[in-house]
Structures are given as C-alpha cells and as structure tokens.
Design a protein around this motif. Structure first.
Motif, PDB file in Angstrom:
ATOM      1  N   LEU A   1       4.195  31.800  -3.320  1.00 29.76           N
ATOM      2  CA  LEU A   1       2.872  31.689  -3.985  1.00 29.76           C
ATOM      3  C   LEU A   1       1.983  31.050  -4.129  1.00 29.76           C
ATOM      4  O   LEU A   1       2.193  29.580  -2.623  1.00 29.76           O
ATOM      5  N   SER A   2       0.850  31.268  -3.449  1.00 30.85           N
ATOM      6  CA  SER A   2      -0.051  30.625  -3.508  1.00 30.85           C
ATOM      7  C   SER A   2      -0.028  28.631  -3.970  1.00 30.85           C
ATOM      8  O   SER A   2       0.209  28.940  -5.163  1.00 30.85           O
ATOM      9  N   GLY A   3      -0.249  27.870  -3.679  1.00 29.10           N
ATOM     10  CA  GLY A   3      -0.752  26.326  -4.431  1.00 29.10           C
ATOM     11  C   GLY A   3      -2.090  25.865  -4.606  1.00 29.10           C
ATOM     12  O   GLY A   3      -2.045  24.918  -4.703  1.00 29.10           O
ATOM     13  N   ILE A   4      -3.184  26.499  -4.409  1.00 31.00           N
ATOM     14  CA  ILE A   4      -4.798  26.481  -5.197  1.00 31.00           C
ATOM     15  C   ILE A   4      -4.653  25.485  -6.025  1.00 31.00           C
ATOM     16  O   ILE A   4      -4.712  25.038  -6.234  1.00 31.00           O
ATOM     17  N   ASN A   5      -4.277  26.074  -7.380  1.00 31.54           N
ATOM     18  CA  ASN A   5      -4.284  25.690  -8.606  1.00 31.54           C
ATOM     19  C   ASN A   5      -3.254  25.092  -8.709  1.00 31.54           C
ATOM     20  O   ASN A   5      -2.540  24.345  -9.779  1.00 31.54           O
TER      21      ASN A   5
ATOM     22  N   GLY B   1       0.054  30.888  -7.762  1.00 27.77           N
ATOM     23  CA  GLY B   1       0.071  31.882  -7.695  1.00 27.77           C
ATOM     24  C   GLY B   1      -0.371  31.913  -9.277  1.00 27.77           C
ATOM     25  O   GLY B   1      -1.121  33.395  -8.734  1.00 27.77           O
ATOM     26  N   ILE B   2      -1.266  31.605  -9.965  1.00 27.18           N
ATOM     27  CA  ILE B   2      -2.497  31.859 -11.185  1.00 27.18           C
ATOM     28  C   ILE B   2      -3.522  31.661 -10.528  1.00 27.18           C
ATOM     29  O   ILE B   2      -3.812  30.734 -10.530  1.00 27.18           O
TER      30      ILE B   2
ATOM     31  N   HIS C   1      -5.607  34.570  -2.601  1.00 28.23           N
ATOM     32  CA  HIS C   1      -5.680  33.484  -4.171  1.00 28.23           C
ATOM     33  C   HIS C   1      -7.021  33.477  -4.043  1.00 28.23           C
ATOM     34  O   HIS C   1      -7.795  33.752  -4.561  1.00 28.23           O
ATOM     35  N   VAL C   2      -7.612  32.701  -2.999  1.00 24.32           N
ATOM     36  CA  VAL C   2      -8.754  33.376  -2.743  1.00 24.32           C
ATOM     37  C   VAL C   2     -10.147  34.308  -3.289  1.00 24.32           C
ATOM     38  O   VAL C   2     -10.706  34.400  -4.088  1.00 24.32           O
ATOM     39  N   SER C   3      -9.109  35.230  -1.759  1.00 19.83           N
ATOM     40  CA  SER C   3     -10.166  36.490  -2.440  1.00 19.83           C
ATOM     41  C   SER C   3      -9.740  37.085  -3.938  1.00 19.83           C
ATOM     42  O   SER C   3     -10.983  37.304  -4.600  1.00 19.83           O
ATOM     43  N   LEU C   4      -9.058  37.074  -5.173  1.00 23.08           N
ATOM     44  CA  LEU C   4      -8.410  37.666  -6.225  1.00 23.08           C
ATOM     45  C   LEU C   4      -9.633  36.587  -6.909  1.00 23.08           C
ATOM     46  O   LEU C   4     -10.350  36.836  -7.928  1.00 23.08           O
ATOM     47  N   VAL C   5     -10.182  34.948  -6.737  1.00 29.85           N
ATOM     48  CA  VAL C   5     -10.557  34.407  -7.792  1.00 29.85           C
ATOM     49  C   VAL C   5     -11.637  34.632  -7.608  1.00 29.85           C
ATOM     50  O   VAL C   5     -13.124  34.692  -8.279  1.00 29.85           O
ATOM     51  N   ASN C   6     -12.068  35.131  -6.098  1.00 33.90           N
ATOM     52  CA  ASN C   6     -13.381  35.453  -5.622  1.00 33.90           C
ATOM     53  C   ASN C   6     -14.289  36.437  -6.515  1.00 33.90           C
ATOM     54  O   ASN C   6     -14.866  37.402  -7.126  1.00 33.90           O
ATOM     55  N   GLN C   7     -13.212  37.301  -6.418  1.00 31.58           N
ATOM     56  CA  GLN C   7     -13.644  38.864  -7.173  1.00 31.58           C
ATOM     57  C   GLN C   7     -13.488  39.049  -8.561  1.00 31.58           C
ATOM     58  O   GLN C   7     -14.356  39.842  -9.442  1.00 31.58           O
ATOM     59  N   LEU C   8     -12.682  37.689  -9.282  1.00 37.33           N
ATOM     60  CA  LEU C   8     -13.021  37.422 -11.183  1.00 37.33           C
ATOM     61  C   LEU C   8     -14.112  36.748 -11.082  1.00 37.33           C
ATOM     62  O   LEU C   8     -15.421  37.381 -12.108  1.00 37.33           O
TER      63      LEU C   8
END
Length: 308
Positions: free
Chosen positions: A122-126, A132-133, A154-161
């Motif tokens: 899972l992504s660790g950014i958050n 992953g959230i 994660h970065v891609s999905l956040v940018n889309q948001l």
C-alpha cells in the motif's frame, strides 16, 4: 534517510519551492512536501524554509526524505469486499458503520485494518495510519473507495481528485419533496464556528459544487443521485441541508429520529478514474446495501398506502 540536493538554476528563479519540488520529483505529493517543510526536512542554505519560499538562482536546496515510519496498525481479517484489484490500485466497497482509517476511539475494525490483512503493498504517502488512502467516506456512508498500492498510483489518484476528473456519484434519500428534476449546489463549505465537529456553508469556506438529479419522489421524501465536482468534508450532507432537503437518518445535519435507520441514507455507488499506469478510464458501480433498499421500499409503500 535519503538526501536530495540540487542547486537552483535561473529557470526556477521566483518559483514556489513546493511546486518546484513536485515538478522535480513527481512521486512526491504536495501535502507530503509541505509536511516535510513543517518538520524541518526541507532546507535552503542549510536553513528550514516555508512552502511559499520563492527560490533564487544559486540556492542550494536540500531535502532529507524521512524514513517511512514503522506501521503500527493491526492487520485484521474483516472480509472486505474488494471490487477490483491489480498491482497499482484496488477498489473496496465499504460497509455502513465502518471507519476508513484508525483514529482515537477507532484503533481497529477500520478499512485500513482490513487492507493490511488483505495485502502488504500500500502507498505510504499518507502516513502510518492511512496507508493507501487517497479519499474517505464517512463512517455511516457505504460505498466505493479508491485505494493506492504504491506511491506513484497515490500521486496520480490525488492529482485526479484535485483536477476534478474522478467520477463520484452517490445515492441519497432526503427529507422533503424536491420539485425540480435536477440542479447544482455551489456554496463554499468550512468548519462550523461553534460546533467544531460539524461543517457548514460559509463565505470563509472552500469552493464546493454538488450536482443532483431526482430519481424518485415519495411524498415527504425524495431519492436523489448526487455527483461530486469537489470533495469537501460532509459535502453532500451539508449541501442538501443548505437547500432545505437534509439526508434522512443524518444524526448531525438532519432532523432527529424521523426514520428507523442508523446513520444517513447515503451510498457512494459509482467511482471512476484513469488508471495510474495505463491511463485507461475505469468505472465501478455498486448498488445500495440491502437495508438502504429496504428503507426506500418502506417509504414507497407508505406513500402508496396514503394514496389508497
């Protein structure tokens, strides 16, 4: 701890440091970089700077990327309903009553606890409590969540948001008879001045837009479809209350004890996004849970009886 050192050239003269860092390292998110700045991990000339710092040619920029924290979340077999999964993303259908990530008062039994049991990547950014959230839905809202399995996704999905290109469509049962078939609510949402756990429409809030369409009317109730253009906290609940049609069962924003249902009747039924790796648009749907459908049938039957 990884160290990133670079001398600023003329092309970045006057640029905000947080934006320049994201351009240089796309795998880093803005929120991640800004948190590192607050923690003193981003230095110019050996001194910490704020995200708004505008760079000068010749500046020596150092970023000390912190080591990932040891994850202290208990993996639990919660029998999560995984709608889709590959090596980059997964989509989970969250049941009503489940919290998305651990927090004070909810250390276990969350979506994250279940994800930790389901998969290790899972992504660790958050951070350690929200691996992953990329977005959330409220505890008593059911429905679909995107989850990132690596930092690039994660970065891609956040940018889309941020770009508002993610499709998020909800089904809601609201109080009142909405006379028009569709509409758009555009009203800024921010923290309530006195009730700090609640959100409200306020001039000091963030821009928020909700589009709605009437699906069915049941006397004093209306079934609607709500499409999010933005994603503010409690957005649909606050916006529908603002126009006079609060969600049925909503303990925070609606009238009390008008339906026999634990929590608001709100379901995140559709989510769509571009796959972070392939660029392909993917869309997933999930019908409302059985108790939600049973409540719709109940108000429908009550209307039919009153018209006999």
């Amino acid at each position: 701890m990884e160290k990133f050192v670079v001398e600023i050239t003329e092309e970045f003269e006057g640029s905000r440091i947080d934006k320049a860092l994201i351009d240089a390292r796309p795998e880093w998110s803005r929120s991640q970089v800004q948190q590192w700045m607050k923690d003193g991990f981003v230095l110019v000339g050996g001194k910490p700077v704020k995200a708004s710092y505008k760079m000068k040619s010749g500046d020596i920029l150092t970023v000390q990327e912190p080591e990932p924290e040891v994850l202290d979340v208990i993996a639990e077999d919660l029998n999560l309903e995984i709608v889709y999964e590959d090596s980059d993303v997964l989509v989970v259908n969250k049941p009503r009553g489940m919290v998305v990530h651990p927090a004070p008062g909810h250390p276990s039994g969350t979506v994250v606890n279940g994800l930790m049991h389901h998969c290790n990547d899972l992504s660790g950014i958050n951070g350690v409590l929200r691996p992953g959230i990329v977005h959330r839905i409220d505890k008593d809202t059911s429905g679909l969540l995107m989850v990132a399995k690596n930092d690039k996704a994660h970065v891609s999905l956040v940018n889309q948001l941020v770009d508002r290109s993610v499709t998020r469509v909800y089904t809601a049962l609201v109080h009142g008879h909405i006379p028009h078939d569709n509409g758009t609510i555009e009203a800024p949402i921010g923290r309530h001045q006195r009730e700090r756990q609640s959100m409200t429409v306020t001039d000091k809030g963030k821009h928020a837009v909700t589009h709605f369409k009437v699906l069915e009317r049941f006397g004093n109730f209306t079934l609607v479809e709500c499409k999010l253009e933005t994603g503010r906290t409690h957005q649909i609940r606050v916006h529908m209350k603002y126009i006079g049609f609060p969600l049925a069962g909503d303990p925070k924003y609606g009238p009390k004890k008008t339906v026999n249902f634990e929590g608001q009747l709100l379901h995140a039924g559709t989510v769509g996004f571009e796959h972070p790796e392939t660029g392909e648009y993917m869309e997933f749907t999930s019908p409302p849970p059985e108790d939600f459908l049973a409540m719709i049938d109940k108000v429908r039957v009550n209307v039919d009886k009153s018209e006999e």
